[in-house]
Design a protein around this motif. Sequence first.
Motif: not given
Length: 95
Positions: A8-10, A31-35, A51-59
């Motif tokens: 998982a990455q952000v 740790q490569r948390l952020f891309y 496999d999954v991409v997640i939006a975290t805010i409406f924009c």
Amino acid sequence: MRELGITAQVAVRRDCRAKFAACYPSLSDEQRLFYCYQGEEELIRYAANFDVVIATIFCSVPLVKRIVEAHPHIAAAYYIQDYEPWFFEKGSEHY
């Protein structure tokens, strides 16, 4: 998620990297948390690895839509953090 063995990455725009790094000073670059990406096309190409991409805010929803259109194997999701108008100053465009 990572503790469960999930990759998982952000995704963060490169110009916002310092701000995010300051919020998580205990994380190392290894740790490569952020891309950190420069533009949307770069992110869309990189997203093909997931496999999954997640939006975290409406924009961010339109960008997730473009990712899924480019890579139909990816499932789209939306993470509701809170009541989103509270993220913005009252009377502002996004409020």
